[in-house]
Motif scaffolding. Sequence first.
Motif, PDB file in Angstrom:
ATOM      1  N   LEU A  68       0.839  -1.189   0.000  1.00 48.46           N
ATOM      2  CA  LEU A  68       0.000   0.000   0.000  1.00 48.46           C
ATOM      3  C   LEU A  68       0.880   1.247   0.000  1.00 48.46           C
ATOM      4  CD1 LEU A  68      -2.852   1.200   0.160  1.00 48.46           C
ATOM      5  CD2 LEU A  68      -2.652   1.091   2.649  1.00 48.46           C
ATOM      6  N   GLN A  69       0.670   2.128  -0.994  1.00 52.66           N
ATOM      7  CA  GLN A  69       1.491   3.329  -1.139  1.00 52.66           C
ATOM      8  C   GLN A  69       0.725   4.619  -0.905  1.00 52.66           C
ATOM      9  OE1 GLN A  69       4.885   3.416  -1.777  1.00 52.66           O
ATOM     10  NE2 GLN A  69       4.620   1.266  -1.293  1.00 52.66           N
ATOM     11  N   PHE A  70      -0.598   4.594  -1.056  1.00 55.92           N
ATOM     12  CA  PHE A  70      -1.350   5.848  -1.025  1.00 55.92           C
ATOM     13  C   PHE A  70      -2.822   5.551  -0.853  1.00 55.92           C
ATOM     14  CE2 PHE A  70      -3.936   8.928  -3.254  1.00 55.92           C
ATOM     15  CZ  PHE A  70      -3.400  10.148  -2.891  1.00 55.92           C
ATOM     16  N   PHE A  71      -3.513   6.365  -0.050  1.00 54.27           N
ATOM     17  CA  PHE A  71      -4.969   6.376  -0.072  1.00 54.27           C
ATOM     18  C   PHE A  71      -5.489   7.721   0.382  1.00 54.27           C
ATOM     19  CE2 PHE A  71      -4.077   4.481   4.056  1.00 54.27           C
ATOM     20  CZ  PHE A  71      -4.965   5.091   4.914  1.00 54.27           C
ATOM     21  N   ASN A  72      -6.568   8.159  -0.275  1.00 55.30           N
ATOM     22  CA  ASN A  72      -7.200   9.447   0.022  1.00 55.30           C
ATOM     23  C   ASN A  72      -8.017   9.368   1.296  1.00 55.30           C
ATOM     24  OD1 ASN A  72      -6.388  10.961  -2.235  1.00 55.30           O
ATOM     25  ND2 ASN A  72      -7.977  10.022  -3.480  1.00 55.30           N
ATOM     26  N   THR A  73      -8.132  10.497   1.958  1.00 57.49           N
ATOM     27  CA  THR A  73      -9.020  10.657   3.106  1.00 57.49           C
ATOM     28  C   THR A  73      -9.739  11.993   2.920  1.00 57.49           C
ATOM     29  OG1 THR A  73      -7.343  11.769   4.423  1.00 57.49           O
ATOM     30  CG2 THR A  73      -7.458   9.368   4.618  1.00 57.49           C
TER      31      THR A  73
END
Length: 140
Positions: free
Chosen positions: A64-69
Amino acid sequence: MTSYRNKGITAITYNHLNLPTKVSTGGGTISYIYDATGVKLRKTVSTGSDTEYAGNYIYQNGELQFFNTPEGYTTPDGNGGYDYIYQYKDHLGNVRLSYMDDNGTLEIVEESNYYPFGLEHKGCNNVVTLLLPVCDWWLK
């Protein structure tokens, strides 16, 4: 467009949705996989990089490298955890300031300034590091 010589792209292949499925360059190829509605699911680079897209989550080579919030996004911190990057947006939804809490101090990760017609100011949008003491009311 089937090639873009200025960027070193020798061939581009498209699917029935007119989305690129294979981009060939002098250094290798990039392949894309989409679902039936045209949402990108995977990007594979011939040099060994594999990126998967699962909604707001982006995995690179299985990690996992990135996720929006709602307030920003997260990225790996290199120690098995994640850094939370907050974003301050203007009335148009443009990100003006990205910052993070670094052990009790605020660190500005990126600043963006725009002209009224949308172009970014030259010399004012570099990545800056400014450490400020964190007050609880700033993050609320």
